[in-house]
Design an enzyme around this catalytic site. Structure first.
Site, mmCIF file in Angstrom:
data_model
loop_
_atom_site.group_PDB
_atom_site.id
_atom_site.type_symbol
_atom_site.label_atom_id
_atom_site.label_comp_id
_atom_site.label_asym_id
_atom_site.label_seq_id
_atom_site.Cartn_x
_atom_site.Cartn_y
_atom_site.Cartn_z
ATOM 1 N N LYS A 68 11.262 14.053 10.335
ATOM 2 C CA LYS A 68 11.272 13.496 8.976
ATOM 3 C C LYS A 68 11.761 14.566 8.008
ATOM 4 C CE LYS A 68 8.101 13.296 5.695
ATOM 5 N NZ LYS A 68 8.955 13.562 4.512
ATOM 6 N N GLU B 181 4.273 31.266 -5.896
ATOM 7 C CA GLU B 181 5.635 30.974 -5.461
ATOM 8 C C GLU B 181 6.306 30.059 -6.485
ATOM 9 O OE1 GLU B 181 6.264 28.334 -2.111
ATOM 10 O OE2 GLU B 181 7.867 29.630 -1.385
ATOM 11 N N CYS C 73 12.580 30.023 1.244
ATOM 12 C CA CYS C 73 11.193 30.449 1.456
ATOM 13 C C CYS C 73 11.066 31.958 1.588
ATOM 14 C CB CYS C 73 10.637 29.767 2.689
ATOM 15 S SG CYS C 73 11.658 30.026 4.141
ATOM 16 N N GLU D 233 5.339 26.508 8.872
ATOM 17 C CA GLU D 233 6.276 27.431 8.218
ATOM 18 C C GLU D 233 6.140 27.175 6.720
ATOM 19 O OE1 GLU D 233 7.961 29.721 9.561
ATOM 20 O OE2 GLU D 233 8.288 29.186 11.649
HETATM 21 P P1 NAD Z 1 6.096 20.081 0.232
HETATM 22 O O1 NAD Z 1 4.924 20.706 0.902
HETATM 23 O O2 NAD Z 1 5.897 19.404 -1.050
HETATM 24 O O3 NAD Z 1 6.781 18.994 1.193
HETATM 25 C C1 NAD Z 1 7.252 19.330 2.477
HETATM 26 C C2 NAD Z 1 7.292 18.093 3.336
HETATM 27 O O4 NAD Z 1 5.977 17.615 3.533
HETATM 28 C C3 NAD Z 1 8.089 16.926 2.776
HETATM 29 O O5 NAD Z 1 8.849 16.361 3.804
HETATM 30 C C4 NAD Z 1 7.004 15.962 2.296
HETATM 31 O O6 NAD Z 1 7.406 14.616 2.337
HETATM 32 C C5 NAD Z 1 5.919 16.208 3.317
HETATM 33 N N1 NAD Z 1 4.553 15.887 2.908
HETATM 34 C C6 NAD Z 1 4.040 15.813 1.659
HETATM 35 N N2 NAD Z 1 2.721 15.519 1.724
HETATM 36 C C7 NAD Z 1 2.400 15.422 3.030
HETATM 37 C C8 NAD Z 1 1.194 15.166 3.739
HETATM 38 N N3 NAD Z 1 0.033 14.955 3.118
HETATM 39 N N4 NAD Z 1 1.221 15.177 5.093
HETATM 40 C C9 NAD Z 1 2.372 15.425 5.750
HETATM 41 N N5 NAD Z 1 3.547 15.652 5.137
HETATM 42 C C10 NAD Z 1 3.563 15.667 3.791
HETATM 43 O O7 NAD Z 1 7.174 21.250 0.109
HETATM 44 P P2 NAD Z 1 8.606 21.166 -0.597
HETATM 45 O O8 NAD Z 1 8.412 21.218 -2.068
HETATM 46 O O9 NAD Z 1 9.387 20.075 0.004
HETATM 47 O O10 NAD Z 1 9.276 22.518 -0.096
HETATM 48 C C11 NAD Z 1 9.103 23.747 -0.733
HETATM 49 C C12 NAD Z 1 8.113 24.584 0.032
HETATM 50 O O11 NAD Z 1 8.541 24.731 1.389
HETATM 51 C C13 NAD Z 1 8.025 26.000 -0.506
HETATM 52 O O12 NAD Z 1 6.689 26.405 -0.521
HETATM 53 C C14 NAD Z 1 8.824 26.811 0.497
HETATM 54 O O13 NAD Z 1 8.487 28.162 0.562
HETATM 55 C C15 NAD Z 1 8.501 26.097 1.774
HETATM 56 N N6 NAD Z 1 9.487 26.384 2.817
HETATM 57 C C16 NAD Z 1 9.110 27.157 3.879
HETATM 58 C C17 NAD Z 1 10.027 27.484 4.860
HETATM 59 C C18 NAD Z 1 9.644 28.347 6.038
HETATM 60 O O14 NAD Z 1 10.337 28.305 7.047
HETATM 61 N N7 NAD Z 1 8.564 29.109 5.968
HETATM 62 C C19 NAD Z 1 11.336 26.997 4.775
HETATM 63 C C20 NAD Z 1 11.692 26.203 3.683
HETATM 64 C C21 NAD Z 1 10.748 25.904 2.709
#
Ligand code: NAD
Length: 481
Positions: A178, A386, A287, A253
């Protein structure tokens, strides 16, 4: 066969199907606020169940019969097909989340390269044997887990797809992926390529939706592993759902507030270059971006002056059309991300000294000028939390010990950078830093061979490398008397 531009359905069992939930969501182009699509279909409970059933049937049936070499052939073919369609795949990402086309092609190529990297592992999965010196001959064999699922953030969707799906399939699992509701289009378009690559139906399923859909995956009783990329808050919810459902394996991650330490013996031009290009890549929506930069006091003025000039140079081109191949910086992914970053900037203005930027660029789209703050006050939000945007905070330090202490004083531990011309200092500081990766004299660009992931609240487990492959396998011990 090429890709299917602007696909809005779900890809289950090698077919595009309408979601039974009937729910849809909207994507707007963050560069000019125009509508990209509003009937993108969100998977509900019965859609997730259908994907799980397809993936289970494939796992127990045709995919199980594939040899490692046959799995490798599919992965290699998918990599070739992704490479042949890089421009279309990247265009879909650019339309949805503003990533400049050139950056998007590079990201999509990274997804394809990951397919190729793990294709090389698919026929080399080794086990262990131990002698029967105590009367028992011992075998350890590594087996796939079953149906695995991946949930992605929006910043590098096609790369994340590769990082999650490729090792899982190389190990013999099947997958449900997803993408984020902010950028589902590039991944959704992969359907025809997956089919053409020879994957049997159900091996790779791609569904869309927001948090509700993600939560269904995390809590599903028939999914053996969830690999999540996103924020710390959501990661904690995913881990809890994974544990409270069927104790599925869970790799996280998560976010970062990574440090860069610039010592007085560093090549200062090189440090400025990497703290600019490395940090501003994808408009700071990375990230591993080193958003807390620490510079040794004796070179601080020169470093900050050089950095300011670079950020202002980059900012001058801000607002350029992300669809042009030579555009370096795009808008933030959507309005909510724009508002979030602007609110950090506003609070930063009373928490630190604004060096440059600190404002929206232009009057349409979600562009924000590359921004530097210096000397944050104790407890400043811009320094501790962040931001995930083009906002850098610079702070000075006097000694190596103080620099290390400042760098480690965070709940995150994803990445870090050290700039120095001393090899012994580089190794000493690298050992002392609390981070999954330490990059020396460059911004952190993850190579496929080494594990990627974080310590502390930046995550749990790793992706990439042979370690990342192991995270999609379970050891089984066989004891023969
Ligand atoms: P987010 O946590 O808001 O969403 C990430 C994903 O989780 C989306 O696909 C969303 O639909 C899904 N999601 C939301 N609520 C959920 C739930 N309750 N259960 C399961 N899935 C759910 O994050 P974002 O705003 O999309 O992305 C930014 C964040 O991602 C930043 O903190 C960034 O650092 C992190 N990030 C980490 C890495 C890494 O490899 N460490 C890489 C890219 C981004």
């Amino acid at each position: 066969m090429g890709i299917n531009m602007l696909q809005t359905k779900l890809f289950i069992n090698n077919e595009y199907v309408d979601s039974k939930s009937g729910e849809t969501f909207t994507i707007q182009n963050p560069a000019d606020d125009t509508l990209v699509s509003d009937p993108v279909q969100a998977a509900g409970e019965s859609d997730v169940d259908a994907a799980v059933e397809a993936a289970t049937t494939a796992f127990k049936g045709p995919w199980k019969k594939f040899t490692g070499a046959q799995r490798a052939a599919c992965l290699n073919k998918l990599a070739d097909l992704m490479d042949a369609n890089l421009k279309d795949l990247a265009t879909l990402e650019t339309m949805a989340m503003g990533q400049p086309l050139g950056v998007g092609q590079h990201i999509a190529a990274g997804g394809a390269a990951t397919m190729r990297f793990y294709a090389g592992s698919a026929d080399k999965i080794q086990g262990e044997t131990y002698p029967a010196d105590d009367g028992t001959y011992k075998i350890v064999q590594y087996e796939p887990l079953g149906v695995c699922a991946g949930i992605s953030a929006w910043n590098v969707s096609l790369l994340t797809f590769g990082w999650k799906v490729a090792p899982a399939l190389a190990a013999g699992n099947t997958y449900i992926f997803k993408a984020s509701e902010k950028s589902p289009l590039g991944c959704l378009a992969l359907g025809p390529l997956i089919k053409e690559a020879g994957f049997p139906p159900g091996v790779i399923n791609i569904i869309s939706g927001g948090g509700k859909t993600g939560a269904l995956l995390a809590a599903h009783m028939k999914i053996a592993k969830i690999s999540f990329t996103g924020s710390v808050g959501t990661g904690k919810r995913v881990q809890a759902a994974a544990t409270n459902s069927n104790m599925k394996r869970c790799t996280l991650e998560l976010g970062g507030k990574s440090p860069a330490l610039v010592f007085e013996d560093a090549d200062i031009e090189n440090a400025i270059k990497h703290c600019t290009q490395g940090f501003l890549l994808n408009s700071g929506q990375v990230c591993a971006a080193a958003s807390r930069t620490f510079v040794q006091e004796s070179i601080a003025d020169k470093f900050i002056e050089g950095l300011k000039a670079q950020y202002e140079g980059a900012g001058a081109a801000m607002g350029a059309d992300p669809m042009k191949l030579d555009t370096a910086l795009g808008p933030l992914a959507d309005k909510s991300q724009f508002d979030r970053v602007m609110s950090f900037i506003e609070s930063g203005k009373s928490e630190a000294e604004l060096v440059t930027g600190g404002a929206r660029a232009g009057d349409k789209g979600n562009f924000i000028l590359p921004t530097i703050f210096k000397n944050p006050k104790a407890g400043a939000k811009i320094y501790e939390e962040e931001i995930f945007g083009p906002v850098l905070t610079v702070k000075t330090f006097k000694t190596e010990e103080e620099g290390i202490e400042l760098a480690n004083n965070t709940s995150y531990g994803l990445s870090s950078c050290v700039y120095t011309s001393s090899v012994s200092r580089a190794l000493r500081v690298a050992s002392a830093l609390e981070a999954g990766t330490v990059a020396v004299n460059a911004a952190h660009t993850p190579p496929l061979q080494v594990p990627f992931g974080g310590v502390k609240q930046s995550g749990n487990g790793r992706e990439l490398g042979t370690f990342g492959l192991k995270m999609y396998m379970e050891p089984k011990s066989i004891l023969i008397k």
